[in-house]
Design a protein around this motif. Structure first.
Motif, mmCIF file in Angstrom:
data_model
loop_
_atom_site.group_PDB
_atom_site.id
_atom_site.type_symbol
_atom_site.label_atom_id
_atom_site.label_comp_id
_atom_site.label_asym_id
_atom_site.label_seq_id
_atom_site.Cartn_x
_atom_site.Cartn_y
_atom_site.Cartn_z
ATOM 1 N N ASP A 127 0.785 -1.234 0.000
ATOM 2 C CA ASP A 127 0.000 0.000 0.000
ATOM 3 C C ASP A 127 0.818 1.285 0.000
ATOM 4 O OD1 ASP A 127 -2.400 -1.397 -0.035
ATOM 5 O OD2 ASP A 127 -2.458 -1.575 2.137
ATOM 6 N N VAL A 128 2.100 1.205 0.333
ATOM 7 C CA VAL A 128 2.952 2.397 0.297
ATOM 8 C C VAL A 128 4.043 2.230 -0.763
ATOM 9 C CG1 VAL A 128 4.549 3.880 1.568
ATOM 10 C CG2 VAL A 128 2.496 3.007 2.694
ATOM 11 N N TYR A 129 4.873 1.209 -0.583
ATOM 12 C CA TYR A 129 5.984 1.036 -1.517
ATOM 13 C C TYR A 129 5.495 0.897 -2.960
ATOM 14 C CZ TYR A 129 9.797 -1.104 -4.088
ATOM 15 O OH TYR A 129 10.728 -1.382 -5.051
ATOM 16 N N LEU A 130 4.535 0.013 -3.196
ATOM 17 C CA LEU A 130 4.069 -0.206 -4.567
ATOM 18 C C LEU A 130 3.337 1.011 -5.122
ATOM 19 C CD1 LEU A 130 2.919 -3.952 -4.615
ATOM 20 C CD2 LEU A 130 5.086 -2.954 -5.388
ATOM 21 N N ALA A 131 2.672 1.769 -4.248
ATOM 22 C CA ALA A 131 1.996 2.995 -4.709
ATOM 23 C C ALA A 131 3.019 4.035 -5.153
ATOM 24 C CB ALA A 131 1.115 3.559 -3.603
ATOM 25 N N VAL A 132 4.066 4.236 -4.351
ATOM 26 C CA VAL A 132 5.121 5.192 -4.707
ATOM 27 C C VAL A 132 5.858 4.705 -5.948
ATOM 28 C CG1 VAL A 132 7.273 6.276 -3.956
ATOM 29 C CG2 VAL A 132 5.398 5.983 -2.334
ATOM 30 N N ARG A 133 6.156 3.412 -5.988
ATOM 31 C CA ARG A 133 6.872 2.865 -7.141
ATOM 32 C C ARG A 133 6.043 3.014 -8.417
ATOM 33 N NH1 ARG A 133 8.022 -0.304 -10.845
ATOM 34 N NH2 ARG A 133 10.058 -1.277 -11.143
ATOM 35 N N GLY A 134 4.755 2.752 -8.312
ATOM 36 C CA GLY A 134 3.888 2.869 -9.479
ATOM 37 C C GLY A 134 3.841 4.288 -10.008
ATOM 38 N N GLU A 135 3.746 5.265 -9.104
ATOM 39 C CA GLU A 135 3.687 6.660 -9.542
ATOM 40 C C GLU A 135 5.017 7.094 -10.142
ATOM 41 O OE1 GLU A 135 1.785 10.072 -10.482
ATOM 42 O OE2 GLU A 135 0.898 8.269 -9.636
ATOM 43 N N LEU A 136 6.123 6.732 -9.490
ATOM 44 C CA LEU A 136 7.441 7.095 -10.019
ATOM 45 C C LEU A 136 7.670 6.421 -11.376
ATOM 46 C CD1 LEU A 136 10.164 8.502 -9.655
ATOM 47 C CD2 LEU A 136 10.954 6.468 -8.419
ATOM 48 N N GLY A 137 7.314 5.140 -11.483
ATOM 49 C CA GLY A 137 7.471 4.438 -12.747
ATOM 50 C C GLY A 137 6.669 5.076 -13.865
ATOM 51 N N ALA A 138 5.448 5.526 -13.534
ATOM 52 C CA ALA A 138 4.602 6.184 -14.544
ATOM 53 C C ALA A 138 5.221 7.507 -14.992
ATOM 54 C CB ALA A 138 3.205 6.413 -13.979
ATOM 55 N N LEU A 139 5.785 8.265 -14.046
ATOM 56 C CA LEU A 139 6.446 9.529 -14.405
ATOM 57 C C LEU A 139 7.608 9.277 -15.357
ATOM 58 C CD1 LEU A 139 6.695 11.445 -10.976
ATOM 59 C CD2 LEU A 139 4.817 11.421 -12.609
#
Length: 198
Positions: A127-139
């Motif tokens: 819920d935190v790591y994957l959310a941050v990773r997903g947003e950074l990866g999308a950027l």
């Protein structure tokens, strides 16, 4: 007509109760930390029954995960300014906003406890790591598509950059006085440099 299946599911959940419980959970975590974070304390603060809480989340770890997910989804998603540098600047600004708001101490308390609680660690990973990773990866993917980045950024690099983003938040909470933002630009340019060199 009410069917047996409807009866088995019970009453529909009231989203206002969900919101009240999440708000109460954030308040209890902020004020007292994980040691005093109990489902009873949260339900009492929300003016709800523990039964209504358990219908939504079966344990305090699951409730903690809902808090983390609420914070991440509310603050970290939907960034698209049209340029990598301004996207990263916005991501860092939102991270700072989380830490400075009432949600900051709550989230940091959960992350500190996760080292001692495998279930909570798994929940925060999702819920935190994957959310941050997903947003950074999308950027990064959008920046690559626009031609902002010359070289492709691999999965391993995105993994490490995500840890850097989260890790600096934890380190600042321990080692840097509240309100000191002079490192924000340095963090931004280090991230840009790391992505460009990946």
């Amino acid at each position: 007509m009410t069917t047996k299946a409807d009866a088995a599911q019970g009453r529909p959940k009231d989203p206002r109760v969900d919101a009240a419980l999440i708000t109460a959970a954030i308040e209890v975590l902020t004020e007292s930390g994980w040691a005093s974070f109990t489902t009873t304390a949260v339900a009492k603060r929300a003016g709800a029954s523990t039964a209504s809480l358990y219908r939504r989340w079966p344990s305090k770890q699951a409730l903690a995960g809902a808090v983390a997910r609420h914070i991440a989804q509310a603050e970290l998603t939907g960034i698209d300014t049209g340029a990598l540098e301004s996207d990263l600047r916005e991501l860092l600004a939102r991270k700072r906003k989380i830490l400075e708001a009432a949600t900051g101490p709550a989230l940091l308390s959960l992350m500190g406890q996760a080292a001692h609680d495998p279930e909570l660690r798994r929940i925060l990973h999702d819920d935190v790591y994957l959310a941050v990773r997903g947003e950074l990866g999308a950027l990064i993917d959008r920046a690559t598509g626009r031609g902002d980045i010359a070289n492709a950024v691999g999965t391993a690099q995105v993994d490490v950059l995500t840890l850097v983003l989260i890790g600096t938040a934890l380190a600042r909470s321990v080692f840097v006085e509240s309100g000191a933002h002079d490192a924000a630009e340095t963090e931004l340019h280090l991230l840009l440099a790391a992505i460009s060199l990946a």
